[in-house]
Design a protein around this motif. Sequence first.
Motif, PDB file in Angstrom:
ATOM      1  N   PRO A 152      49.117  43.763  23.282  1.00  0.00           N
ATOM      2  CA  PRO A 152      48.608  44.683  24.943  1.00  0.00           C
ATOM      3  C   PRO A 152      47.261  44.507  24.850  1.00  0.00           C
ATOM      4  CG  PRO A 152      50.285  44.583  24.812  1.00  0.00           C
ATOM      5  CD  PRO A 152      50.431  44.253  22.984  1.00  0.00           C
ATOM      6  N   GLN A 153      46.559  46.059  24.396  1.00  0.00           N
ATOM      7  CA  GLN A 153      45.643  46.632  24.322  1.00  0.00           C
ATOM      8  C   GLN A 153      44.893  45.729  23.594  1.00  0.00           C
ATOM      9  OE1 GLN A 153      46.364  50.670  24.797  1.00  0.00           O
ATOM     10  NE2 GLN A 153      44.652  51.612  23.684  1.00  0.00           N
ATOM     11  N   GLN A 154      44.670  45.030  22.735  1.00  0.00           N
ATOM     12  CA  GLN A 154      44.213  44.642  21.897  1.00  0.00           C
ATOM     13  C   GLN A 154      43.396  43.643  21.701  1.00  0.00           C
ATOM     14  OE1 GLN A 154      45.742  43.788  18.105  1.00  0.00           O
ATOM     15  NE2 GLN A 154      44.981  45.747  16.774  1.00  0.00           N
ATOM     16  N   LEU A 155      44.223  42.862  23.001  1.00  0.00           N
ATOM     17  CA  LEU A 155      43.926  41.434  23.767  1.00  0.00           C
ATOM     18  C   LEU A 155      43.182  41.726  25.384  1.00  0.00           C
ATOM     19  CD1 LEU A 155      46.323  39.386  24.144  1.00  0.00           C
ATOM     20  CD2 LEU A 155      44.547  38.853  22.818  1.00  0.00           C
ATOM     21  N   ALA A 156      43.553  43.031  25.788  1.00  0.00           N
ATOM     22  CA  ALA A 156      42.530  43.634  27.074  1.00  0.00           C
ATOM     23  C   ALA A 156      41.276  44.038  27.357  1.00  0.00           C
ATOM     24  CB  ALA A 156      43.271  45.394  27.610  1.00  0.00           C
ATOM     25  N   ILE A 157      40.614  44.471  25.223  1.00  0.00           N
ATOM     26  CA  ILE A 157      39.475  44.855  25.279  1.00  0.00           C
ATOM     27  C   ILE A 157      38.640  43.735  24.199  1.00  0.00           C
ATOM     28  CG2 ILE A 157      38.703  45.880  22.603  1.00  0.00           C
ATOM     29  CD1 ILE A 157      40.908  47.980  22.292  1.00  0.00           C
ATOM     30  N   GLN A 158      39.104  42.944  24.041  1.00  0.00           N
ATOM     31  CA  GLN A 158      39.131  41.784  23.727  1.00  0.00           C
ATOM     32  C   GLN A 158      38.771  40.963  25.146  1.00  0.00           C
ATOM     33  OE1 GLN A 158      40.719  39.509  21.201  1.00  0.00           O
ATOM     34  NE2 GLN A 158      39.680  37.355  21.327  1.00  0.00           N
ATOM     35  N   LEU A 159      39.504  41.058  26.102  1.00  0.00           N
ATOM     36  CA  LEU A 159      38.795  40.449  27.039  1.00  0.00           C
ATOM     37  C   LEU A 159      37.391  41.366  28.041  1.00  0.00           C
ATOM     38  CD1 LEU A 159      42.355  38.656  28.553  1.00  0.00           C
ATOM     39  CD2 LEU A 159      40.299  37.214  28.290  1.00  0.00           C
ATOM     40  N   LEU A 201      50.005  37.334  32.917  1.00  0.00           N
ATOM     41  CA  LEU A 201      49.249  37.757  34.667  1.00  0.00           C
ATOM     42  C   LEU A 201      48.004  36.279  33.930  1.00  0.00           C
ATOM     43  CD1 LEU A 201      50.068  40.768  32.604  1.00  0.00           C
ATOM     44  CD2 LEU A 201      48.235  41.316  33.094  1.00  0.00           C
ATOM     45  N   ARG A 202      47.779  36.329  35.061  1.00  0.00           N
ATOM     46  CA  ARG A 202      46.434  35.324  34.965  1.00  0.00           C
ATOM     47  C   ARG A 202      45.070  35.701  35.664  1.00  0.00           C
ATOM     48  NH1 ARG A 202      46.302  29.841  35.196  1.00  0.00           N
ATOM     49  NH2 ARG A 202      48.433  29.537  35.350  1.00  0.00           N
ATOM     50  N   LEU A 203      44.402  35.237  35.439  1.00  0.00           N
ATOM     51  CA  LEU A 203      42.599  36.386  35.690  1.00  0.00           C
ATOM     52  C   LEU A 203      41.268  35.388  35.322  1.00  0.00           C
ATOM     53  CD1 LEU A 203      42.710  38.694  32.315  1.00  0.00           C
ATOM     54  CD2 LEU A 203      43.944  39.429  34.787  1.00  0.00           C
ATOM     55  N   ASN A 204      41.302  35.359  36.810  1.00  0.00           N
ATOM     56  CA  ASN A 204      40.311  34.422  37.467  1.00  0.00           C
ATOM     57  C   ASN A 204      38.855  34.917  37.233  1.00  0.00           C
ATOM     58  OD1 ASN A 204      41.386  31.608  37.279  1.00  0.00           O
ATOM     59  ND2 ASN A 204      42.670  32.862  38.906  1.00  0.00           N
ATOM     60  N   GLY A 205      37.454  35.196  36.444  1.00  0.00           N
ATOM     61  CA  GLY A 205      36.776  35.821  37.143  1.00  0.00           C
ATOM     62  C   GLY A 205      35.864  35.318  36.023  1.00  0.00           C
ATOM     63  N   PRO A 206      34.759  35.881  35.949  1.00  0.00           N
ATOM     64  CA  PRO A 206      33.895  35.947  34.550  1.00  0.00           C
ATOM     65  C   PRO A 206      34.034  35.995  33.148  1.00  0.00           C
ATOM     66  CG  PRO A 206      32.678  38.503  36.637  1.00  0.00           C
ATOM     67  CD  PRO A 206      34.286  37.795  36.722  1.00  0.00           C
ATOM     68  N   LEU A 207      34.664  37.379  32.858  1.00  0.00           N
ATOM     69  CA  LEU A 207      34.946  36.910  31.520  1.00  0.00           C
ATOM     70  C   LEU A 207      34.011  36.170  30.226  1.00  0.00           C
ATOM     71  CD1 LEU A 207      38.930  37.303  31.834  1.00  0.00           C
ATOM     72  CD2 LEU A 207      37.898  39.534  31.661  1.00  0.00           C
ATOM     73  N   LYS A 264      45.140  50.442  46.578  1.00  0.00           N
ATOM     74  CA  LYS A 264      44.234  50.947  46.231  1.00  0.00           C
ATOM     75  C   LYS A 264      44.473  51.364  44.746  1.00  0.00           C
ATOM     76  CE  LYS A 264      40.592  51.092  48.682  1.00  0.00           C
ATOM     77  NZ  LYS A 264      39.308  51.404  48.625  1.00  0.00           N
ATOM     78  N   ILE A 265      44.287  51.765  43.803  1.00  0.00           N
ATOM     79  CA  ILE A 265      44.569  52.603  42.566  1.00  0.00           C
ATOM     80  C   ILE A 265      43.413  52.479  41.596  1.00  0.00           C
ATOM     81  CG2 ILE A 265      46.053  52.778  40.499  1.00  0.00           C
ATOM     82  CD1 ILE A 265      47.608  51.289  41.200  1.00  0.00           C
ATOM     83  N   THR A 266      42.741  53.665  41.215  1.00  0.00           N
ATOM     84  CA  THR A 266      41.489  53.642  40.209  1.00  0.00           C
ATOM     85  C   THR A 266      41.419  54.702  38.703  1.00  0.00           C
ATOM     86  OG1 THR A 266      40.939  55.458  41.099  1.00  0.00           O
ATOM     87  CG2 THR A 266      39.990  53.625  42.163  1.00  0.00           C
ATOM     88  N   GLY A 267      40.899  54.308  37.844  1.00  0.00           N
ATOM     89  CA  GLY A 267      40.873  54.931  36.429  1.00  0.00           C
ATOM     90  C   GLY A 267      40.063  55.506  35.765  1.00  0.00           C
ATOM     91  N   ARG A 268      39.867  56.664  34.897  1.00  0.00           N
ATOM     92  CA  ARG A 268      38.173  56.615  34.968  1.00  0.00           C
ATOM     93  C   ARG A 268      38.803  56.688  33.163  1.00  0.00           C
ATOM     94  NH1 ARG A 268      33.450  56.895  35.463  1.00  0.00           N
ATOM     95  NH2 ARG A 268      33.905  56.946  37.769  1.00  0.00           N
ATOM     96  N   GLN A 269      38.409  56.685  31.951  1.00  0.00           N
ATOM     97  CA  GLN A 269      38.433  57.046  30.387  1.00  0.00           C
ATOM     98  C   GLN A 269      37.296  57.240  29.859  1.00  0.00           C
ATOM     99  OE1 GLN A 269      39.910  54.892  27.157  1.00  0.00           O
ATOM    100  NE2 GLN A 269      41.779  55.821  27.085  1.00  0.00           N
ATOM    101  N   GLY A 270      36.503  58.485  30.475  1.00  0.00           N
ATOM    102  CA  GLY A 270      35.227  59.185  29.584  1.00  0.00           C
ATOM    103  C   GLY A 270      33.772  57.898  31.125  1.00  0.00           C
ATOM    104  N   GLU A 271      33.773  56.475  30.401  1.00  0.00           N
ATOM    105  CA  GLU A 271      32.660  56.207  30.666  1.00  0.00           C
ATOM    106  C   GLU A 271      33.141  54.858  31.397  1.00  0.00           C
ATOM    107  OE1 GLU A 271      29.186  56.916  31.422  1.00  0.00           O
ATOM    108  OE2 GLU A 271      29.777  58.702  30.539  1.00  0.00           O
ATOM    109  N   LEU A 272      34.756  54.331  30.589  1.00  0.00           N
ATOM    110  CA  LEU A 272      34.543  53.418  31.479  1.00  0.00           C
ATOM    111  C   LEU A 272      35.970  53.885  31.995  1.00  0.00           C
ATOM    112  CD1 LEU A 272      36.592  52.550  28.046  1.00  0.00           C
ATOM    113  CD2 LEU A 272      34.194  51.636  28.861  1.00  0.00           C
ATOM    114  N   SER A 273      35.226  52.543  33.540  1.00  0.00           N
ATOM    115  CA  SER A 273      36.290  52.793  34.517  1.00  0.00           C
ATOM    116  C   SER A 273      37.089  51.508  35.421  1.00  0.00           C
ATOM    117  CB  SER A 273      36.140  53.618  35.649  1.00  0.00           C
ATOM    118  OG  SER A 273      34.360  52.892  36.072  1.00  0.00           O
ATOM    119  N   PHE A 274      38.170  51.683  36.154  1.00  0.00           N
ATOM    120  CA  PHE A 274      38.544  50.488  36.855  1.00  0.00           C
ATOM    121  C   PHE A 274      39.193  50.948  38.029  1.00  0.00           C
ATOM    122  CE2 PHE A 274      42.673  52.044  34.240  1.00  0.00           C
ATOM    123  CZ  PHE A 274      43.514  51.762  36.569  1.00  0.00           C
ATOM    124  N   LYS A 275      38.683  49.514  39.537  1.00  0.00           N
ATOM    125  CA  LYS A 275      39.557  50.143  40.719  1.00  0.00           C
ATOM    126  C   LYS A 275      40.573  48.695  40.598  1.00  0.00           C
ATOM    127  CE  LYS A 275      37.173  50.851  43.833  1.00  0.00           C
ATOM    128  NZ  LYS A 275      36.211  50.879  44.664  1.00  0.00           N
TER     129      LYS A 275
END
Length: 197
Positions: free
Chosen positions: A102-109, A69-75, A171-182
């Motif tokens: 993978p999940q630990q890195l996702a949280i960190q990023l 994965l290559r990520l470009n953005g604020p982060l 287009k996919i959205t996900g929600r977990q409590g107060e967290l969400s992604f699109k």
Amino acid sequence: MKNTILLWIGALLFMLLFGCASNRFQATSSSSISELDNWKINAKLGIRTEKDAQSIHLLWHQQGEKYQLRLNGPLGFGSAQIKGDSNQAEIEKGDQSITASPQQLAIQLTGMPLPVNALSWWIKGLLSPQHPAASDIKRSQTGRLESFHQAGWQISILSYSQTEEYLVPKKITGRQGELSFKLIISDWDFSNNKAAE
């Protein structure tokens, strides 16, 4: 009169045959997309946490269980590259590298526990076979997956697009409590896939 009846019978046969062909095509596409293990997407990932929101440009290349994965953005630091599989991932930024799950890195990023392994299935419009069974599954009349709950996330697939012979999520959205992604996918590439040859 006979000609009229023959025309109606011909029209009905055509519709029946076309309907059967369409159903076979949908079934083939649906079953074969699960076998695609080498693909690329170009996408925009929007993330919202309790504290902030950000938008990231994402290039994802999946090869079997391995991904890049290559990520470009604020982060907080511009861009990064992640390489890994279902057990371990490594993030590279310049000369620095960090290895973790993978999940630990996702949280960190991102500040969010994005389930990368499950997401690799969800973005193909499929339930993850590597996670506990999904619940609250809703499908369209044609059988396309529309929403479900899995791995602690409520997922909605808001739209699909035709790419080559495959109908894939756009287009996919996900929600977990107060967290969400699109996730908005602009391009799919199956050209390097053995199953697509």
